[in-house]
Every structure is written in structure tokens, then in C-alpha cells.
Design an enzyme around this catalytic site. Structure first.
Site, PDB file in Angstrom:
ATOM      1  N   LYS A 138    -114.715 139.340 -50.825  1.00  0.00           N
ATOM      2  CA  LYS A 138    -114.620 140.700 -50.282  1.00  0.00           C
ATOM      3  C   LYS A 138    -115.838 141.485 -50.748  1.00  0.00           C
ATOM      4  O   LYS A 138    -116.500 141.153 -51.734  1.00  0.00           O
ATOM      5  CB  LYS A 138    -113.327 141.402 -50.707  1.00  0.00           C
ATOM      6  CG  LYS A 138    -113.127 141.540 -52.219  1.00  0.00           C
ATOM      7  CD  LYS A 138    -113.718 142.811 -52.797  1.00  0.00           C
ATOM      8  CE  LYS A 138    -113.501 142.879 -54.311  1.00  0.00           C
ATOM      9  NZ  LYS A 138    -114.621 143.525 -55.016  1.00  0.00           N
ATOM     10  N   ASP A 196    -107.367 142.958 -58.528  1.00  0.00           N
ATOM     11  CA  ASP A 196    -107.590 142.962 -57.089  1.00  0.00           C
ATOM     12  C   ASP A 196    -107.038 141.718 -56.391  1.00  0.00           C
ATOM     13  O   ASP A 196    -107.290 141.497 -55.211  1.00  0.00           O
ATOM     14  CB  ASP A 196    -109.076 143.140 -56.752  1.00  0.00           C
ATOM     15  CG  ASP A 196    -109.958 142.056 -57.361  1.00  0.00           C
ATOM     16  OD1 ASP A 196    -109.434 141.183 -58.068  1.00  0.00           O
ATOM     17  OD2 ASP A 196    -111.184 142.097 -57.127  1.00  0.00           O
TER      18      ASP A 196
END
Length: 269
Positions: free
Chosen positions: A8, A132
Site C-alpha cells: 500500500k 495497519d
């Protein structure tokens, strides 16, 4: 079962305050990109874990894939598995590769053994593995807050943009990055800014870690400048570093010349 945990990038990253538990609250937009590891999980007669590709620091027992398996095993009677992780996404780059590996392990075990866990349940397990990790359960653009594990859906598509990610081979630990950060509230409204054209983001949508890390690692600033020189409409460091990315409106960015030891990924979003 074979799957490909992806990286990401962070579109803006603001460290807003230090928490009483020692972590930090943040605000950022997480956006998936298809720079991928490869992960295979098969039922086995004995537990096996194999790693290839980029070397991963630490023992196998500390790997997040194995931790994810052990976490689910506490609540479910999982049989032994053979796991093979082929590491491609650089570590210490701010790309979330290890977190993706953990989340994909949870997803794959859920499917392989028909545990019937919904997305919320998988995210709750993922939050126990890393700040995350939960993002990669649904793997869609979100605005992340608190530790990076509370999500708000965001209507944002960068479809058609080419993303170039540059990793200069510098491993920046989370402790190093956060050790020099001064929490503050963002100077812009991220929700409003993400609705604007990407070209508006230049000099407005910021990553707080750049201020702390660019003076220490000038090659990061140089990489960002080169991306702009090659025609990027927006460029930024991702996460707490050290990868830097650029967004281009064309499939063929201008000339990009980096040292041979840099890792470069390019792909359409």
C-alpha cells in the site's frame, strides 16, 4: 492455496498525537498497489514454514504469517499447514508488506478451512498483529485514523494513473521514524483534499515523516525530486519510509535513472 499479498501507499500521513499506550494517532489515506509477495498455504501432516526471496530479519517464529496462524489456532482447531512466503516487497520501506502477509494469511486460512469469519472478525484478529494489518483484510482505499487501524471508506479512484515506487535500499525502523516526529494536527482537510484533482495535492497533501527523515537521508528527497522532474503530478514518501512514489498521468513516465541497488516498481492503479 496461493495468493499475492500486495503493498500500500500513503496519500498524506499526519501524526496527530502520542497516545498514553506509547503508540501514536495518525490520519492517512491508505491505497493498495500491486507490488506483491507470494504466499502459499497447504494442509500438511506437520507444521512447516519456508521463506524465499528477500531476506527477512529475525527467526521464522517472529514472522507475522506464522503469528497469524498461531493466533487463529488459539480459537480454532487448525490442522498443521505448510506455508511458503516468497518475499518481494522491501522491508522498512513504509509499504506495509509484512502487514499484508499477516492479513492474507488470516484470509487464506479462513477460506481454506471454512472458518466463516466475516471481514469485521478478520480485522479484529489482524489488529492484534500490527497497526495497519487490518487494512489488508478488505484491501480498499480508506482514511485511517487512531493507530492506523480505524477506517473510514473513501470514494477515491486513481484508476488510469501510473504509480512508480522507488526504494533506495534504506531500512528505516518504526522506532527511528517516530523518534524524531513532533505530533501536530494536519494543516489541511484530508477529506476535502482527496476530492480534488491529484495535481492540487502538490505541496498540500504531506507526509509528516519527510520533515524528519529527508535531512538525515538526502537520497529520499532526491528520489522525490526526480519523480517530479520525470513528470509526476504528485510524489511523496510512503508510510514512515523509506520508499518514495510518484503518480503519473501517462503509462510511460519520463526518464528515471536511479542507482542499480534501488528497487523500482511501476504499475497502473
Amino acid at each position: 492455496m496461493l495468493d499475492f499479498p500486495n503493498a500500500k501507499i500513503n496519500l498524506g500521513l499526519y501524526i496527530t498525537e502520542k497516545r498514553s499506550d506509547g503508540f501514536h494517532n495518525l490520519q492517512s489515506c491508505f491505497y493498495p498497489v500491486q507490488w506483491c509477495d507470494a504466499l502459499e498455504i497447504l494442509p500438511s501432516t506437520e507444521e512447516q514454514f519456508k521463506m524465499t526471496g528477500l531476506p527477512v530479519p529475525g527467526s521464522s517464529e517472529s514472522n507475522l504469517c506464522l503469528k497469524a496462524y498461531k493466533l487463529l489456532q488459539q480459537d480454532y482447531s487448525l490442522p498443521p499447514v505448510h506455508m511458503h512466503l516468497h518475499k518481494v516487497i522491501p522491508m522498512g520501506a513504509g509499504l506495509g508488506g509484512g502487514s499484508a502477509d499477516a492479513a492474507f494469511t488470516l484470509r487464506m486460512l479462513n477460506k481454506l478451512f471454512e472458518l466463516k469469519l466475516d471481514a469485521d472478525a478478520l480485522e479484529n484478529y489482524a489488529r492484534q498483529l500490527g497497526s495497519d494489518c487490518a487494512f489488508f483484510v478488505q484491501n480498499k482505499p480508506v482514511i485511517a485514523t487512531e493507530r492506523g487501524d480505524v477506517f473510514e471508506p473513501v470514494k477515491l479512484s486513481l484508476s488510469g494513473y501510473t504509480c512508480v515506487v522507488v526504494y533506495p535500499g534504506i531500512h528505516i525502523t518504526t522506532a527511528e521514524a517516530y523518534g524524531s516526529i513532533k505530533p501536530q494536527q494536519p494543516s489541511c482537510d484530508m477529506h476535502m483534499l482527496l476530492k480534488q484533482d491529484v495535481e492540487i495535492w502538490h505541496d498540500i497533501l504531506k507526509n509528516d515523516f519527510e520533515t524528519a527523515l529527508f535531512p538525515k537521508y538526502p537520497e529520499l528527497q532526491q528520489a522525490k525530486s526526480k519523480l517530479y522532474e520525470a513528470g509526476a503530478v504528485y510524489a511523496s514518501m510512503t508510510g514512515s519510509g523509506s520508499a518514495v512514489y510518484g503518480l503519473f498521468k501517462t503509462e510511460e513516465p519520463g526518464e528515471l535513472v536511479f542507482p542499480d541497488h534501488y528497487a523500482i516498481w511501476k504499475g497502473l492503479l
